[in-house]
Design a protein around this motif. Structure first.
Motif, PDB file in Angstrom:
ATOM      1  N   ASN A 123      -1.514   6.324   9.410  1.00  0.00           N
ATOM      2  CA  ASN A 123      -1.742   5.902   8.027  1.00  0.00           C
ATOM      3  C   ASN A 123      -1.588   4.402   7.823  1.00  0.00           C
ATOM      4  O   ASN A 123      -1.842   3.904   6.723  1.00  0.00           O
ATOM      5  N   MET A 170      -1.539  13.639   7.647  1.00  0.00           N
ATOM      6  CA  MET A 170      -2.355  13.211   8.788  1.00  0.00           C
ATOM      7  C   MET A 170      -3.238  14.376   9.234  1.00  0.00           C
ATOM      8  O   MET A 170      -2.803  15.523   9.287  1.00  0.00           O
ATOM      9  N   GLY A 173      -5.094   9.160   9.250  1.00  0.00           N
ATOM     10  CA  GLY A 173      -4.379   9.146   7.983  1.00  0.00           C
ATOM     11  C   GLY A 173      -5.183   9.823   6.882  1.00  0.00           C
ATOM     12  O   GLY A 173      -6.412   9.802   6.888  1.00  0.00           O
ATOM     13  N   ASP A 201      -5.215  10.169   2.585  1.00  0.00           N
ATOM     14  CA  ASP A 201      -4.696   9.683   1.318  1.00  0.00           C
ATOM     15  C   ASP A 201      -4.102  10.849   0.525  1.00  0.00           C
ATOM     16  O   ASP A 201      -4.796  11.831   0.238  1.00  0.00           O
ATOM     17  N   LEU A 229       3.496  11.995   3.108  1.00  0.00           N
ATOM     18  CA  LEU A 229       2.536  11.398   4.040  1.00  0.00           C
ATOM     19  C   LEU A 229       1.777  12.529   4.730  1.00  0.00           C
ATOM     20  O   LEU A 229       2.355  13.590   5.006  1.00  0.00           O
ATOM     21  N   THR A 266      -8.574   8.217   6.049  1.00  0.00           N
ATOM     22  CA  THR A 266      -8.567   6.751   5.961  1.00  0.00           C
ATOM     23  C   THR A 266      -8.647   6.132   7.355  1.00  0.00           C
ATOM     24  O   THR A 266      -9.717   6.068   7.933  1.00  0.00           O
ATOM     25  N   THR A 290       1.080   3.015   7.399  1.00  0.00           N
ATOM     26  CA  THR A 290       2.021   3.017   6.280  1.00  0.00           C
ATOM     27  C   THR A 290       3.389   3.494   6.757  1.00  0.00           C
ATOM     28  O   THR A 290       3.476   4.529   7.426  1.00  0.00           O
TER      29      THR A 290
END
Length: 313
Positions: free
Chosen positions: A280, A174, A196, A198, A172, A205, A282
């Motif tokens: 994110n 950031m 975030g 990708d 992940l 994002t 996520t």
């Protein structure tokens, strides 16, 4: 009907602090390895030995009687950063971006004298900003000048990129953006934004600011999403190398993009924060589970990065 918010977070795969510590930090980060990342001087030398570029070190002040050397250390330098070797949460970082006569200019254009810098360094030595409040060392280093790709979405200070690496696999990422409120620092706790990124493409994002999702920067008013971070695969490879050189299985790796020097590794963190999940939109859990299933088969940085870019889309 009442819906338990904790159940919703669990279903979304969000990892909380207790689970992070019990299931990922403790089993994967042996305590004996913590000094490699808790002392930024040690981290800097370790990164350089591994071939990673870091901000140039101008000097280290280790004791109060050395503070008088600051004037000579800073002679001829228009910009620099003074920060604690064992600081946490972005505390204790003094950023100087230029000189006006005999005074130093901060990111907000305010001016301070050498006495202010010396006082700040003395506070660092006292342990005011260090982990556990223990006496510390002060690092004086190169002040990064951020890549123009971030011109429209950063305010005054230098954006940085945090990548969470699990068992050598970037899971992940950031982008942290300074704001007026954060005083030019890319620290979420001090008012910076988290955006975030990708993993597959390096494109920004969604974004969060003060725990609320936003679409534009509060100061520049420019859209946050859709910005491509240059040299993305190289950054992922460097983050994976952080695992190789430290042996820490759950790691936060922070980078900056300098307009002249390119990507520079700022620091490594054995206990990276969890706000990256909010930025994110996520949860970490599904990605950590996927890495657990294949980690033994991935033996090089290239294989780990290829897996991440193909899987986390």
């Amino acid at each position: 009907m009442f819906c338990n918010p904790f159940s919703r977070l669990k279903r979304a795969g969000v990892v909380g602090m207790n689970r992070r510590n019990a299931d990922y930090v403790l089993p994967n980060n042996p305590r004996k390895l913590y000094p490699l990342v808790d002392d930024k001087v040690i981290t800097k030398h370790l990164a350089q030995k591994a071939g990673l570029k870091v901000p140039e070190l101008y000097g280290v002040i280790e004791a109060p009687h050395q503070v008088h050397k600051l004037g000579d250390m800073l002679a001829g330098r228009d910009a620099f950063v003074a920060k604690p070797a064992r600081g946490s949460g972005g505390n204790g970082i003094l950023v100087i971006t230029g000189r006006v006569g005999q005074r130093f200019q901060k990111p907000d254009d305010s001016l301070v004298g050498l006495d202010h810098v010396s006082f700040h360094v003395s506070n660092i030595l006292s342990g005011m900003h260090s982990l556990g409040g223990m006496p510390d060392k002060a690092i004086i280093e190169y002040c990064v000048r951020f890549d123009p790709v971030f011109n429209e979405i950063a305010y005054q200070g230098v954006p940085d990129i945090r990548i969470i690496v699990y068992k050598g696999v970037p899971v992940l990422a950031m982008l942290r953006l300074p704001t007026r409120e954060s005083d030019g620092k890319a620290n979420l706790h001090q008012g910076a934004m988290g955006c975030g990124v990708d993993i597959a493409t390096g494109v920004t994002t969604t974004a969060v600011w003060k725990n609320a999702t936003v679409e534009t920067h509060p100061d520049t008013l420019r859209p946050i999403s859709g910005v491509t971070i240059p040299g993305w695969r190289e950054l992922l490879l460097h983050s994976a190398l952080g695992y190789t050189v430290t042996g820490l299985g759950y790691l936060g790796v922070d980078f900056v993009l300098d307009r002249d020097c390119g990507p520079l590794m700022l620091e490594l963190n054995a206990r990276p924060g969890l706000a990256i999940q909010i930025a994110n939109l996520t949860g970490l859990q599904p990605r950590l589970d996927k890495v657990d299933a294949v980690a033994d088969r991935l033996t090089t940085e290239e294989e780990r990065v290829d897996y991440a870019m193909q899987t986390f889309v």
